[in-house]
Design a protein around this motif. Sequence first.
Motif, mmCIF file in Angstrom:
data_model
loop_
_atom_site.group_PDB
_atom_site.id
_atom_site.type_symbol
_atom_site.label_atom_id
_atom_site.label_comp_id
_atom_site.label_asym_id
_atom_site.label_seq_id
_atom_site.Cartn_x
_atom_site.Cartn_y
_atom_site.Cartn_z
ATOM 1 N N ASP A 4 -0.057 9.017 10.001
ATOM 2 C CA ASP A 4 0.088 7.884 8.815
ATOM 3 C C ASP A 4 -0.982 7.067 8.657
ATOM 4 O OD1 ASP A 4 2.773 9.209 8.377
ATOM 5 O OD2 ASP A 4 3.521 7.417 9.321
ATOM 6 N N ILE A 5 -1.744 7.587 7.488
ATOM 7 C CA ILE A 5 -2.744 6.733 7.098
ATOM 8 C C ILE A 5 -2.515 5.764 5.803
ATOM 9 C CG2 ILE A 5 -5.321 6.945 6.096
ATOM 10 C CD1 ILE A 5 -5.306 9.656 7.373
ATOM 11 N N PRO A 6 -2.508 4.337 5.767
ATOM 12 C CA PRO A 6 -2.449 3.633 4.762
ATOM 13 C C PRO A 6 -3.631 3.800 3.659
ATOM 14 C CG PRO A 6 -3.163 2.210 6.659
ATOM 15 C CD PRO A 6 -3.089 3.715 7.217
ATOM 16 N N VAL A 7 -3.204 3.990 2.543
ATOM 17 C CA VAL A 7 -3.949 4.001 1.344
ATOM 18 C C VAL A 7 -3.866 2.925 0.445
ATOM 19 C CG1 VAL A 7 -5.037 6.469 1.982
ATOM 20 C CG2 VAL A 7 -3.073 5.991 0.314
ATOM 21 N N ASN A 8 -4.705 2.381 -0.496
ATOM 22 C CA ASN A 8 -4.491 1.832 -1.712
ATOM 23 C C ASN A 8 -3.900 2.538 -2.847
ATOM 24 O OD1 ASN A 8 -5.567 -0.684 -0.427
ATOM 25 N ND2 ASN A 8 -7.642 0.041 -1.128
ATOM 26 N N PRO A 9 -2.982 2.051 -3.438
ATOM 27 C CA PRO A 9 -2.600 2.769 -4.763
ATOM 28 C C PRO A 9 -3.732 3.312 -5.466
ATOM 29 C CG PRO A 9 -1.313 0.647 -4.421
ATOM 30 C CD PRO A 9 -2.432 0.661 -3.362
ATOM 31 N N GLY A 10 -3.527 4.580 -6.441
ATOM 32 C CA GLY A 10 -4.631 4.964 -7.074
ATOM 33 C C GLY A 10 -4.910 6.345 -6.505
ATOM 34 N N ARG A 11 -5.973 6.958 -7.248
ATOM 35 C CA ARG A 11 -6.403 8.433 -7.083
ATOM 36 C C ARG A 11 -7.371 8.370 -5.881
ATOM 37 N NH1 ARG A 11 -7.064 13.216 -10.225
ATOM 38 N NH2 ARG A 11 -5.314 12.480 -11.342
ATOM 39 N N HIS A 12 -7.161 9.315 -5.041
ATOM 40 C CA HIS A 12 -7.874 9.561 -3.829
ATOM 41 C C HIS A 12 -8.315 11.053 -3.698
ATOM 42 C CE1 HIS A 12 -7.213 5.419 -2.466
ATOM 43 N NE2 HIS A 12 -5.832 5.561 -2.829
ATOM 44 N N SER A 13 -9.564 11.225 -2.979
ATOM 45 C CA SER A 13 -9.706 12.481 -2.181
ATOM 46 C C SER A 13 -9.411 12.730 -0.928
ATOM 47 C CB SER A 13 -11.112 12.941 -2.558
ATOM 48 O OG SER A 13 -12.007 12.079 -1.968
ATOM 49 N N LEU A 14 -8.948 13.885 -0.657
ATOM 50 C CA LEU A 14 -8.585 14.083 0.949
ATOM 51 C C LEU A 14 -9.501 15.558 1.298
ATOM 52 C CD1 LEU A 14 -7.008 13.980 3.704
ATOM 53 C CD2 LEU A 14 -5.182 15.099 2.306
ATOM 54 N N MET A 72 -10.762 13.147 6.283
ATOM 55 C CA MET A 72 -11.723 12.058 5.305
ATOM 56 C C MET A 72 -11.025 11.660 4.110
ATOM 57 S SD MET A 72 -14.875 12.285 6.961
ATOM 58 C CE MET A 72 -16.197 12.166 5.713
ATOM 59 N N VAL A 73 -10.693 10.475 3.810
ATOM 60 C CA VAL A 73 -10.383 10.218 2.590
ATOM 61 C C VAL A 73 -11.256 9.306 1.684
ATOM 62 C CG1 VAL A 73 -8.701 8.590 1.757
ATOM 63 C CG2 VAL A 73 -8.063 10.054 3.900
ATOM 64 N N ASP A 74 -11.648 9.733 0.482
ATOM 65 C CA ASP A 74 -12.663 9.248 -0.232
ATOM 66 C C ASP A 74 -13.939 9.410 0.331
ATOM 67 O OD1 ASP A 74 -10.657 8.700 -2.072
ATOM 68 O OD2 ASP A 74 -10.294 6.927 -1.423
ATOM 69 N N GLY A 75 -14.349 10.539 1.338
ATOM 70 C CA GLY A 75 -15.495 10.585 1.836
ATOM 71 C C GLY A 75 -15.667 9.911 2.949
ATOM 72 N N LYS A 76 -14.718 8.951 3.519
ATOM 73 C CA LYS A 76 -14.784 8.339 4.702
ATOM 74 C C LYS A 76 -13.934 8.694 5.817
ATOM 75 C CE LYS A 76 -16.184 4.402 2.049
ATOM 76 N NZ LYS A 76 -15.506 3.547 1.129
ATOM 77 N N PRO A 77 -14.455 8.684 7.226
ATOM 78 C CA PRO A 77 -13.590 9.116 8.119
ATOM 79 C C PRO A 77 -12.463 8.288 8.491
ATOM 80 C CG PRO A 77 -15.771 8.561 9.069
ATOM 81 C CD PRO A 77 -15.805 8.555 7.655
ATOM 82 N N SER A 112 0.638 -1.087 0.118
ATOM 83 C CA SER A 112 0.025 0.000 -0.057
ATOM 84 C C SER A 112 0.749 1.206 0.099
ATOM 85 C CB SER A 112 -1.125 0.141 1.071
ATOM 86 O OG SER A 112 -0.168 0.013 2.437
ATOM 87 N N ALA A 113 0.163 2.444 -0.055
ATOM 88 C CA ALA A 113 0.895 3.694 -0.023
ATOM 89 C C ALA A 113 0.403 4.314 1.153
ATOM 90 C CB ALA A 113 0.418 4.649 -1.194
ATOM 91 N N THR A 114 1.173 5.459 1.489
ATOM 92 C CA THR A 114 0.967 5.938 2.979
ATOM 93 C C THR A 114 0.692 7.560 2.768
ATOM 94 O OG1 THR A 114 2.572 4.782 4.145
ATOM 95 C CG2 THR A 114 1.887 6.674 5.042
ATOM 96 N N LEU A 115 -0.571 8.004 3.233
ATOM 97 C CA LEU A 115 -0.943 9.396 3.577
ATOM 98 C C LEU A 115 -0.350 9.968 4.791
ATOM 99 C CD1 LEU A 115 -2.237 11.902 2.252
ATOM 100 C CD2 LEU A 115 -4.461 10.772 3.332
ATOM 101 N N LYS A 116 0.484 10.958 4.657
ATOM 102 C CA LYS A 116 1.072 11.440 6.028
ATOM 103 C C LYS A 116 0.548 12.894 6.085
ATOM 104 C CE LYS A 116 5.657 12.077 8.233
ATOM 105 N NZ LYS A 116 6.856 11.826 7.773
#
Length: 101
Positions: free
Chosen positions: A40-50, A24-29, A2-6
């Motif tokens: 640090d928040i783990p996210v899947n590879p790809g496009r996301h909204s913050l 909120m990432v992708d509309g979810k808390p 996975s990727a990391t959102l810091k």
Amino acid sequence: MSATLKLTHKTIGVEVRRGTYDVMVDGKPVGSLELNQTIDIPVNPGRHSLQVLEGRNTSRTKTFDAVDGETVSYRCSGKSVLPIFLLSFLVPSLALSLKRE
């Protein structure tokens, strides 16, 4: 893998909004962020909204691409410039900002 959102809630100068930010990432808390804290928040590879929220105030939505194994970093802060701070009472989306590092 996975990727990391810091995310860092750090300010320069006077911070007008010192409260906890809900993240909120992708509309979810996905968590919350205190002043002078980094998460640090783990996210899947790809496009996301913050987006970050504090009470009735919300940031503009930022879109980012995460690559497998990559860390994407943002600094969150309340606006500290007086005219923007005063205007944020009329336009709440101006109250919080996200800056990519």
